[in-house]
Motif scaffolding. Structure first.
Motif, PDB file in Angstrom:
ATOM      1  N   THR A  38      -8.677 -54.795  94.640  1.00 38.29           N
ATOM      2  CA  THR A  38      -9.476 -55.601  92.955  1.00 38.29           C
ATOM      3  C   THR A  38      -9.920 -56.531  92.647  1.00 38.29           C
ATOM      4  O   THR A  38     -10.273 -56.328  91.569  1.00 38.29           O
ATOM      5  CB  THR A  38      -7.551 -55.974  92.522  1.00 38.29           C
ATOM      6  OG1 THR A  38      -6.805 -56.947  92.928  1.00 38.29           O
ATOM      7  CG2 THR A  38      -6.537 -54.498  92.593  1.00 38.29           C
ATOM      8  N   SER A  39     -10.325 -57.626  93.566  1.00 37.23           N
ATOM      9  CA  SER A  39     -10.853 -59.112  93.277  1.00 37.23           C
ATOM     10  C   SER A  39     -12.481 -57.853  93.494  1.00 37.23           C
ATOM     11  O   SER A  39     -12.980 -57.595  93.431  1.00 37.23           O
ATOM     12  CB  SER A  39     -11.421 -59.815  94.000  1.00 37.23           C
ATOM     13  OG  SER A  39     -10.002 -60.375  94.284  1.00 37.23           O
ATOM     14  N   GLU A  40     -13.254 -58.318  92.187  1.00 36.72           N
ATOM     15  CA  GLU A  40     -14.969 -58.324  92.696  1.00 36.72           C
ATOM     16  C   GLU A  40     -15.884 -59.124  93.588  1.00 36.72           C
ATOM     17  O   GLU A  40     -15.452 -60.092  94.517  1.00 36.72           O
ATOM     18  CB  GLU A  40     -15.879 -58.714  91.020  1.00 36.72           C
ATOM     19  CG  GLU A  40     -16.733 -58.458  90.861  1.00 36.72           C
ATOM     20  CD  GLU A  40     -17.653 -58.853  89.269  1.00 36.72           C
ATOM     21  OE1 GLU A  40     -18.204 -58.663  89.193  1.00 36.72           O
ATOM     22  OE2 GLU A  40     -16.374 -59.866  88.957  1.00 36.72           O
ATOM     23  N   TYR A  41     -16.443 -58.083  94.038  1.00 39.58           N
ATOM     24  CA  TYR A  41     -16.492 -58.738  95.158  1.00 39.58           C
ATOM     25  C   TYR A  41     -18.552 -57.860  95.342  1.00 39.58           C
ATOM     26  O   TYR A  41     -18.739 -57.564  94.848  1.00 39.58           O
ATOM     27  CB  TYR A  41     -16.460 -57.791  96.572  1.00 39.58           C
ATOM     28  CG  TYR A  41     -16.291 -57.109  96.748  1.00 39.58           C
ATOM     29  CD1 TYR A  41     -17.690 -56.720  97.742  1.00 39.58           C
ATOM     30  CD2 TYR A  41     -16.065 -55.627  96.374  1.00 39.58           C
ATOM     31  CE1 TYR A  41     -17.509 -54.531  98.039  1.00 39.58           C
ATOM     32  CE2 TYR A  41     -15.523 -54.267  96.130  1.00 39.58           C
ATOM     33  CZ  TYR A  41     -16.836 -53.921  96.796  1.00 39.58           C
ATOM     34  OH  TYR A  41     -16.525 -52.589  97.293  1.00 39.58           O
ATOM     35  N   ILE A  42     -19.251 -59.403  96.386  1.00 43.02           N
ATOM     36  CA  ILE A  42     -21.233 -59.121  96.203  1.00 43.02           C
ATOM     37  C   ILE A  42     -20.762 -58.668  97.849  1.00 43.02           C
ATOM     38  O   ILE A  42     -20.219 -58.792  98.999  1.00 43.02           O
ATOM     39  CB  ILE A  42     -21.626 -59.979  96.185  1.00 43.02           C
ATOM     40  CG1 ILE A  42     -21.689 -60.742  95.120  1.00 43.02           C
ATOM     41  CG2 ILE A  42     -22.837 -59.657  97.053  1.00 43.02           C
ATOM     42  CD1 ILE A  42     -22.907 -62.014  95.076  1.00 43.02           C
ATOM     43  N   HIS A  43     -21.824 -57.056  98.189  1.00 38.01           N
ATOM     44  CA  HIS A  43     -21.240 -56.598  99.741  1.00 38.01           C
ATOM     45  C   HIS A  43     -23.518 -56.108  99.421  1.00 38.01           C
ATOM     46  O   HIS A  43     -24.136 -56.551  98.226  1.00 38.01           O
ATOM     47  CB  HIS A  43     -21.061 -55.620  99.196  1.00 38.01           C
ATOM     48  CG  HIS A  43     -21.081 -54.229 101.524  1.00 38.01           C
ATOM     49  ND1 HIS A  43     -21.132 -55.526 101.954  1.00 38.01           N
ATOM     50  CD2 HIS A  43     -21.975 -53.287 101.520  1.00 38.01           C
ATOM     51  CE1 HIS A  43     -21.908 -54.469 102.921  1.00 38.01           C
ATOM     52  NE2 HIS A  43     -21.872 -52.783 102.757  1.00 38.01           N
ATOM     53  N   THR A  44     -24.106 -55.848 100.737  1.00 42.06           N
ATOM     54  CA  THR A  44     -25.835 -55.790 101.035  1.00 42.06           C
ATOM     55  C   THR A  44     -26.389 -54.790  99.363  1.00 42.06           C
ATOM     56  O   THR A  44     -27.060 -55.784  99.244  1.00 42.06           O
ATOM     57  CB  THR A  44     -26.412 -55.101 102.202  1.00 42.06           C
ATOM     58  OG1 THR A  44     -25.143 -54.074 102.211  1.00 42.06           O
ATOM     59  CG2 THR A  44     -25.460 -56.622 103.276  1.00 42.06           C
ATOM     60  N   SER A  45     -25.762 -53.580  99.395  1.00 38.07           N
ATOM     61  CA  SER A  45     -25.873 -52.616  98.466  1.00 38.07           C
ATOM     62  C   SER A  45     -25.476 -53.366  96.773  1.00 38.07           C
ATOM     63  O   SER A  45     -26.498 -52.791  95.970  1.00 38.07           O
ATOM     64  CB  SER A  45     -24.656 -51.792  98.412  1.00 38.07           C
ATOM     65  OG  SER A  45     -23.710 -51.792  98.119  1.00 38.07           O
ATOM     66  N   ASP A  46     -25.201 -54.616  96.734  1.00 35.54           N
ATOM     67  CA  ASP A  46     -25.355 -55.261  95.492  1.00 35.54           C
ATOM     68  C   ASP A  46     -26.412 -56.344  95.291  1.00 35.54           C
ATOM     69  O   ASP A  46     -26.628 -56.380  93.858  1.00 35.54           O
ATOM     70  CB  ASP A  46     -24.484 -56.210  95.015  1.00 35.54           C
ATOM     71  CG  ASP A  46     -23.201 -54.775  95.391  1.00 35.54           C
ATOM     72  OD1 ASP A  46     -22.571 -53.762  94.566  1.00 35.54           O
ATOM     73  OD2 ASP A  46     -22.014 -55.275  96.137  1.00 35.54           O
ATOM     74  N   LEU A  47     -27.372 -56.306  96.552  1.00 38.78           N
ATOM     75  CA  LEU A  47     -28.700 -56.987  96.302  1.00 38.78           C
ATOM     76  C   LEU A  47     -29.885 -56.337  96.157  1.00 38.78           C
ATOM     77  O   LEU A  47     -29.925 -55.298  96.841  1.00 38.78           O
ATOM     78  CB  LEU A  47     -28.588 -58.160  97.662  1.00 38.78           C
ATOM     79  CG  LEU A  47     -27.576 -59.356  97.375  1.00 38.78           C
ATOM     80  CD1 LEU A  47     -27.811 -59.609  99.185  1.00 38.78           C
ATOM     81  CD2 LEU A  47     -27.233 -59.626  96.040  1.00 38.78           C
ATOM     82  N   LYS A  48     -30.665 -56.442  95.124  1.00 36.00           N
ATOM     83  CA  LYS A  48     -31.994 -56.162  94.130  1.00 36.00           C
ATOM     84  C   LYS A  48     -33.034 -56.288  95.922  1.00 36.00           C
ATOM     85  O   LYS A  48     -33.518 -56.849  96.439  1.00 36.00           O
ATOM     86  CB  LYS A  48     -32.431 -55.893  93.302  1.00 36.00           C
ATOM     87  CG  LYS A  48     -31.465 -55.486  92.201  1.00 36.00           C
ATOM     88  CD  LYS A  48     -30.103 -54.049  92.917  1.00 36.00           C
ATOM     89  CE  LYS A  48     -29.280 -53.558  92.165  1.00 36.00           C
ATOM     90  NZ  LYS A  48     -28.642 -52.186  92.533  1.00 36.00           N
ATOM     91  N   GLU A  49     -34.342 -55.652  96.007  1.00 42.66           N
ATOM     92  CA  GLU A  49     -34.901 -56.194  95.999  1.00 42.66           C
ATOM     93  C   GLU A  49     -35.579 -57.504  96.164  1.00 42.66           C
ATOM     94  O   GLU A  49     -36.536 -58.490  96.915  1.00 42.66           O
ATOM     95  CB  GLU A  49     -36.221 -54.952  95.880  1.00 42.66           C
ATOM     96  CG  GLU A  49     -36.307 -53.858  96.721  1.00 42.66           C
ATOM     97  CD  GLU A  49     -36.295 -53.046  98.362  1.00 42.66           C
ATOM     98  OE1 GLU A  49     -37.346 -55.070  98.292  1.00 42.66           O
ATOM     99  OE2 GLU A  49     -36.335 -53.121  99.196  1.00 42.66           O
TER     100      GLU A  49
END
Length: 379
Positions: free
Chosen positions: A267-278
């Motif tokens: 349920t926690s918010e998280y960062i993965h590679t797909s969340d990072l932009k060019e």
């Protein structure tokens, strides 16, 4: 049976043969000859040489003509080197584009490696081993003193940390003359980055190792020590022009410890590679209470994508809050924001890591590579 057959295009066969040092050859051997492209190129240079090919799939080749000896043989056969020596004697020129697959380490494989003196320079207790290493061993077992081997090898052997001991053996016990970086996806169906490598079967005499690319004949020359670390042209070319500025001693670098799948189910918010932009991002999050041991990025941290085929080196800055990170994300903590933001914002970090990342398909960044990219002054 999966044979992992990636046939050598004539362009790269010609390149490999053209860059070999031998001016004459009595016998040219190719273990795992496939369609015999390397032998065909060898015939173009050494027209009177005896061409010897072994392949597990003997109906593959379409080469004909004089002085041709093609036989059925498994490159993993522990008796293959004896069969070759008994039939043809020691070989003065060998060529190879081994199958890119892993093989089970059994007593036969260990026997081959020990005979070729490669066993002690490999990591211990491996259950599987790249077939390329076994084919290297087989060639070294039949090569005469001062004989030459030209081989097409994957990036993992050229630059991977795991095979540093193998590179050290080949550089200190044999002579590596040239390493040519081939274009990406040089072989159909193969994602692996590949290199054409020339060895001479003798101890080195303090010669510099020459590094080239497929489309650039202007060689870089590196020392034995630098070659043991890595043998890829783009790494050394990029490194050569970088000024160094050590990262702060108080800085902390760590990675997440949960997969994106695990995080997605929570349920926690998280960062993965797909969340990072060019382009470099500035991100804001709320504040939550996380269980002990949770890997998070918080206000003031940089986050970097550390693994992936197209996303390595993408970065963002956490300007507010705290967020959990996946195991594909590296967190940089206690780095001076004013100093390091330009490195990410200008794309210099992304550019540099694209050259020095490890891996053959999906690229990845080790902590040491990230530190090296952060030490540049070019921003």
């Amino acid at each position: 049976m999966e044979l992992a057959q990636y046939y050598t295009p004539i362009t790269f066969s010609s390149l490999l043969i053209r860059n070999m040092l031998s001016t004459k050859a009595e016998c040219v051997l190719d273990i795992g000859c496939g369609q015999a492209s390397l032998l065909e190129a060898a015939r173009g240079r050494w027209s009177n040489a005896k061409l010897i090919g072994y392949d597990i799939d003997p109906i593959n080749y379409n080469l004909t003509g004089k002085n041709l000896h093609i036989g059925f043989g498994n490159g993993l056969d522990p008796d293959l080197s004896s069969k070759i020596l008994n039939s043809f004697g020691n070989i003065d020129v060998s060529v190879a584009n081994p199958p890119y697959t892993n093989v089970d380490v059994n007593s036969d494989i260990v026997r081959i490696l020990k005979l070729a003196e490669l066993h002690d320079c490999l990591p211990r207790n491996l259950k599987k081993l790249p077939a390329e290493i076994i084919f290297l061993a087989q060639n070294l077992l039949v090569l005469k003193s001062e004989g030459e081997l030209g081989a097409i090898l994957p990036a993992s052997l050229i630059s991977g940390e795991k095979w540093k001991g193998l590179r050290e053996f080949l550089i200190t016990e044999k002579t590596i003359d040239k390493v040519i970086q081939l274009p990406n996806k040089a072989f159909n169906k193969a994602e692996a980055a590949t290199f054409a490598v020339n060895f001479t079967n003798r101890k080195p005499n303090n010669n510099a190792i020459k590094l080239l690319t497929f489309d650039n004949n202007e060689a870089l020359q590196i020392s034995d020590k630098s070659g043991i670390k890595r043998l890829d042209y783009f790494y050394h070319a990029h490194k050569e022009f970088s000024n160094r500025s050590p990262i702060p001693k108080e800085a902390i670098i760590f990675r997440g410890n949960k997969s994106s799948k695990e995080l997605k189910s929570g349920t926690s918010e998280y960062i993965h590679t797909s969340d990072l932009k060019e382009t470099f991002q500035v991100l804001r999050f709320g504040y939550s209470k996380y269980p002990l041991g949770t890997k998070t990025a918080k206000k003031g941290d940089f986050v970097v994508s550390r693994v992936g085929s197209r996303c390595i080196g993408k970065a963002a800055f956490i300007n507010e809050g705290e967020v959990e990170v996946s195991d594909c994300i590296t967190v940089l903590r206690d780095f001076d924001t004013k100093k390091y933001t330009p490195l990410f914002a200008t794309g210099k970090f992304y550019e540099k890591t694209s050259y020095i990342a490890l891996g053959t398909g999906a690229k990845y960044l080790t902590f040491d590579i990230i530190k090296e990219a952060l030490e540049t002054n070019e921003f």
